[in-house]
Design an enzyme around this catalytic site. Sequence first.
Site, PDB file in Angstrom:
ATOM      1  NE  ARG A  59      -3.100   0.037   3.430  1.00 46.88           N
ATOM      2  CZ  ARG A  59      -2.506   0.501   4.783  1.00 46.88           C
ATOM      3  NH1 ARG A  59      -2.302   1.797   4.570  1.00 46.88           N
ATOM      4  NH2 ARG A  59      -2.453  -0.271   5.635  1.00 46.88           N
ATOM      5  CE1 TYR A 123     -16.157  12.433 -14.635  1.00 49.09           C
ATOM      6  CE2 TYR A 123     -15.023  12.505 -12.475  1.00 49.09           C
ATOM      7  CZ  TYR A 123     -15.696  11.902 -13.643  1.00 49.09           C
ATOM      8  OH  TYR A 123     -16.134  10.430 -13.440  1.00 49.09           O
ATOM      9  CG  ASP A 197      -8.867  17.023 -13.675  1.00 46.16           C
ATOM     10  OD1 ASP A 197      -8.361  16.496 -14.633  1.00 46.16           O
ATOM     11  OD2 ASP A 197      -9.939  16.275 -13.291  1.00 46.16           O
ATOM     12  CE  LYS A 222     -11.620   9.015 -18.352  1.00 47.86           C
ATOM     13  NZ  LYS A 222     -11.616   9.296 -17.023  1.00 47.86           N
TER      14      LYS A 222
HETATM   15  C1  LIG Z   1     -11.506  15.403 -15.982  1.00 48.65           C
HETATM   16  C2  LIG Z   1     -11.511  14.379 -15.188  1.00 48.65           C
HETATM   17  N1  LIG Z   1     -11.099  14.380 -13.979  1.00 48.65           N
HETATM   18  C3  LIG Z   1     -11.127  13.181 -13.092  1.00 48.65           C
HETATM   19  C4  LIG Z   1     -11.665  12.015 -13.701  1.00 48.65           C
HETATM   20  C5  LIG Z   1     -11.984  10.838 -12.712  1.00 48.65           C
HETATM   21  O1  LIG Z   1     -11.268   9.753 -13.246  1.00 48.65           O
HETATM   22  P1  LIG Z   1     -11.446   8.319 -12.556  1.00 48.65           P
HETATM   23  O2  LIG Z   1     -12.566   7.859 -13.575  1.00 48.65           O
HETATM   24  O3  LIG Z   1     -10.171   7.735 -13.263  1.00 48.65           O
HETATM   25  O4  LIG Z   1     -11.543   8.146 -11.343  1.00 48.65           O
HETATM   26  C6  LIG Z   1     -12.450  12.000 -14.969  1.00 48.65           C
HETATM   27  C7  LIG Z   1     -13.061  10.837 -15.440  1.00 48.65           C
HETATM   28  O5  LIG Z   1     -13.883  10.851 -16.507  1.00 48.65           O
HETATM   29  C8  LIG Z   1     -12.023  13.189 -15.861  1.00 48.65           C
HETATM   30  O6  LIG Z   1     -12.771  13.210 -17.031  1.00 48.65           O
END
Ligand SMILES: Cc1ncc(COP(=O)(O)O)c(C=O)c1O
Length: 408
Positions: A59, A123, A197, A222
């Site tokens: 972990r 998001y 982000d 992604k």
């Molecule tokens: C801009 C953005 N930030 C964070 C996330 C969250 O990521 P995860 O689905 O890997 O937890 C996403 C998911 O689509 C996203 O598009």
Amino acid sequence: MADITDLGFETLCIHGGHVAESNRAHLTPIYATSTYTFDTAEQAIDIFKGEEKGYVYGRFGNPTINEAEDRIAMLEAFGIKGADGKPLQLKAILHSSGMAAITTMLLSNVKAGDKIIANRSLYGGMQELVDKILPGLGIQSIIADFHNVQQVEDAIKADGAIKMMYIETPANPTLQCVDMAILSALGKKYGLIVCADNTFATPYLQQPFKYDVDFVMHSTTKFLNGHGTAVGGIVIGRDLEKMNGIVTKTHRLLGGNSNAFEAYLLTNGLRTFSLRMDRHCANAEKVAAYLAGNNSVAHVNYLGLESHPDHAIAKKQMKHPGAMLSFELKGGFDAGVQFINKLRMCISAVSLGTCDTLVSHPASTTHVGVPRERRIEYGITDGLIRMSVGIETVEDIIADLQQAIGNK
Ligand SMILES: Cc1ncc(COP(=O)(O)O)c(C=O)c1O
């Protein structure tokens, strides 16, 4: 190998973070182990005290995970100098998902009574976290229009409890883009922690650390992974003391750690990252141009088109407008549903950043439970289609769109 500071971005995508392995394996293996051994009790004492480097427990860390962390930190820091004029040093911690990385970053920086100021367009998962979970922990959020810098400054001045500025640019699904240089400088002026982000843009197209932000987060699920083979997330920070201190502690105690198999898939995906991004971007430009000329499409949200309200901001801070776009079908909700059903090659799925083109109709899927009025307020209109343009032969992508839209 040359000094890391002399290496190019593409080289770092392949070699960054790699440490020679004792069995001379070419690639860092998948270290499938939950714990690590100590030669002697004295060595255990030294490792626990931090006087000797060494892995302790799954972990807390793993060599396969470490490689992914160091590689992504190098890509985010690429070509940037710190306040001392030396190459910027960053530390990254890989998590089980983007949401886990965001949660670690938040909970290691804000506490009950603190507030976060964030942009209107977040998001969905982050929006829900802000609406449904953080208030229960005593952390409120102020949602502002980050295009209106005066409004943001007024909000910060009026409320001394605001401790963090949360930026997401470009954002879902209208590709809204906000000015990181201006916003980060504003946040710093008032002593806020500034975080960004960078999932949609990736370090290939945009580097928020250029604007002095404190933390960058990604859903590595992604473009960084690029193949849709693993869910993951990462938080990267410039304050190494804080990263090695409270952020590491929070990560270890919340337990949102990644695992060796998914970290391996991520480092493997990163090897072709820059090549993939070039093709994603080139294809997206052509797809956007095609859609903009289709008379069944009311409008196209693509940062590379001058018609996008944030075209100039994107041009200023991004190397290329990227591979994400959305467009509005004139026929509304029914046209959106029919379009999805007719697709032959493009994939109907949420998520983004994979080699294949992913298409979604938010009004009938991700946002089906959101009241129409609120959905439209956020730019998610009835006929809106979101696309993550893949790296297939671009003529094949366009041909599929053409037959699914049903004209031109
Ligand atoms: C801009 C953005 N930030 C964070 C996330 C969250 O990521 P995860 O689905 O890997 O937890 C996403 C998911 O689509 C996203 O598009």
